[in-house]
Design a protein around this motif. Structure first.
Motif, short mmCIF file in Angstrom:
data_model
loop_
_atom_site.label_atom_id
_atom_site.label_comp_id
_atom_site.label_asym_id
_atom_site.label_seq_id
_atom_site.Cartn_x
_atom_site.Cartn_y
_atom_site.Cartn_z
N PRO A 140 -47.14 -53.05 -37.01
CA PRO A 140 -47.79 -52.83 -38.31
C PRO A 140 -47.13 -53.57 -39.47
CG PRO A 140 -47.75 -50.79 -37.08
CD PRO A 140 -46.99 -51.79 -36.25
N VAL A 141 -45.81 -53.54 -39.55
CA VAL A 141 -45.13 -54.20 -40.67
C VAL A 141 -45.38 -55.72 -40.65
CG1 VAL A 141 -42.96 -54.40 -39.38
CG2 VAL A 141 -42.92 -54.47 -41.89
N ASP A 142 -45.47 -56.29 -39.43
CA ASP A 142 -45.71 -57.72 -39.30
C ASP A 142 -47.18 -58.07 -39.54
OD1 ASP A 142 -43.04 -58.43 -38.79
OD2 ASP A 142 -43.25 -57.83 -36.68
N ARG A 143 -48.06 -57.12 -39.21
CA ARG A 143 -49.49 -57.34 -39.51
C ARG A 143 -49.71 -57.52 -41.01
NH1 ARG A 143 -53.27 -53.35 -35.70
NH2 ARG A 143 -52.12 -53.82 -33.78
N ALA A 144 -49.06 -56.69 -41.78
CA ALA A 144 -49.23 -56.76 -43.24
C ALA A 144 -48.71 -58.11 -43.76
CB ALA A 144 -48.48 -55.61 -43.91
N TYR A 145 -47.53 -58.51 -43.25
CA TYR A 145 -46.97 -59.81 -43.66
C TYR A 145 -47.90 -60.95 -43.25
CZ TYR A 145 -44.54 -64.17 -42.88
OH TYR A 145 -44.23 -65.50 -42.85
N PHE A 146 -48.39 -60.87 -42.01
CA PHE A 146 -49.22 -61.95 -41.46
C PHE A 146 -50.51 -62.10 -42.26
CE2 PHE A 146 -52.31 -63.62 -38.34
CZ PHE A 146 -51.64 -64.74 -37.90
N ARG A 147 -51.14 -60.95 -42.55
CA ARG A 147 -52.39 -61.01 -43.31
C ARG A 147 -52.17 -61.64 -44.68
NH1 ARG A 147 -57.58 -59.02 -43.50
NH2 ARG A 147 -57.34 -57.87 -41.54
N GLN A 148 -51.13 -61.17 -45.35
CA GLN A 148 -50.88 -61.67 -46.71
C GLN A 148 -50.56 -63.17 -46.70
OE1 GLN A 148 -47.32 -60.17 -48.69
NE2 GLN A 148 -48.38 -60.19 -50.66
N SER A 149 -49.65 -63.59 -45.80
CA SER A 149 -49.21 -65.00 -45.80
C SER A 149 -50.33 -65.94 -45.34
CB SER A 149 -47.97 -65.17 -44.93
OG SER A 149 -48.27 -64.87 -43.58
N ARG A 150 -51.11 -65.51 -44.34
CA ARG A 150 -52.17 -66.39 -43.84
C ARG A 150 -53.38 -66.41 -44.77
NH1 ARG A 150 -47.53 -66.88 -41.36
NH2 ARG A 150 -47.67 -67.92 -39.36
N GLU A 151 -53.65 -65.30 -45.42
CA GLU A 151 -54.78 -65.32 -46.37
C GLU A 151 -54.43 -66.22 -47.56
OE1 GLU A 151 -56.14 -61.25 -47.02
OE2 GLU A 151 -57.16 -61.33 -45.07
#
Lengths: 229, 229
Positions: B125-136
């Motif tokens: 979950p913590v990496d999902r949030a990072y991934f979404r923000q950085s890739r968006e």
């Protein structure tokens, strides 16, 4: 002069334009080897040297005849090992095949479409007829329809050069600090475009344009011996 | 073991998927060097080894820390010169930068789009949030819109491999008769796709598929140690 390079030309015999012949001109200059250029039209190629080849470049080096720009580079590397290397070792020799694949599969098709009518119009009448028939067979449509498709290529061409831009962040040539045959492979494609087409495919300020200008300067400005269209 | 490779993972710590880490795993195996894999999530990377890097792979080799797959390959070539070469000479070292440019500019963007939701869903979950923000931020649109664009990439991906198909007419590896780091560069991209995405980007019978299978076989089948998605 014992060395003779058969080079494809149109009506103006002083403007050889084949991308593959340019690879070989720079390869010979890289090795410091003198050569005479023998200009030929498309339909003369099969008659050269007792019909030894259907393609240019064809190099006569004394008794030796070699065609195909990559095979000529391999031949020169083997025949003149004491002169500057064209590959920088076995890894470079192998990877140059990948660069050839990229250049021929990514750059040649759009350049061919963009310049197709310019090439046609530059040829002798007998070669125009051959060119129209062979290219209409290859592309499956009229030269004019291929040229129309080429107008869309003008918009997308620059994006195809991204792999070069990445590489140029690290070094001035594909070969590293100095040019190798891999540089001449890609130079040949863009030199072909420069000589036959009035469209400018490289924009000022683009690092690829800077690299191309460096290549034009090589070997006493050999690439500049033919002016841009 | 003095050698430790930090490798990006999702919730399943046995399935490292980063293309760049795969390049380094094969580079280490190529040199015959043992190593332990330390799986890490996206948000753990900046905390590794006193914050020495923002990217993986990160290799600790005794006292030495090196990040970036290309820099690691250069380091290994210099530190272990008596072991099999990763570049095949200076020309190969230079041209590998072009292969890297081609892989990262041509293959990585479509694979990233095709697999973006699969990658997201595989993360903690913590990496999902990072991934979404950085890739968006990187793509300028939602993950879901990027994934939708990826459906068009599935149609055009195979055509992007034409430079490899040309090269494979002449030799079994980008490195020639044997694989070199340049092979691992392209393998890394396709291995990433193989591990994270259920879409099969390579068709049976394609010479690129045959080459990829040869790469999966290398070094006791190291690439097969993680199954396809």
């Amino acid at each position: 002069m014992t060395r003779k390079l058969y080079a494809l030309c149109g009506t103006d015999r002083t403007r050889p334009f084949s991308p593959h012949v340019w690879k070989t001109k720079l390869s010979l200059a890289h090795k410091g080897l003198d050569f005479d250029v023998a200009p030929v039209g498309f339909t003369e190629i099969p008659k050269l040297e007792q019909g030894v080849t259907k393609i240019v470049p064809l190099l006569r080096d004394g008794e030796k005849l070699v065609s195909d720009s990559f095979d000529i580079a391999l031949y020169l590397e083997e025949a003149y090992p004491e002169r500057p290397t064209l590959f920088g070792g076995e890894g470079g020799k192998a990877m140059a095949r990948f660069v050839e694949g990229w250049s021929q599969m990514t750059l040649h098709p759009p350049i061919g479409r963009i310049a197709i009518m310019d090439i046609h119009d530059s040829l002798e009448p007998v070669d125009r007829a051959y060119f129209r028939q062979s290219r209409e067979k290859r592309f499956g449509t009229s030269l004019e329809a291929t040229a129309a498709a080429g107008r869309a290529d003008l918009e997308t061409f620059s994006a195809k050069l991204e792999p070069l831009r990445h590489m140029l962040k690290f070094q001035p040539f594909i070969g590293g600090d100095r040019p190798l045959f891999a540089d001449y492979i890609v130079f040949g494609a863009l030199q072909w475009a420069r000589i036959v087409s009035p469209h400018r495919l490289l924009a000022a300020g683009d690092v690829v344009s800077d690299w191309f200008e460096r290549c034009l300067d090589l070997h006493d400005g050999l690439g500049r011996s033919v002016t841009a269209a």
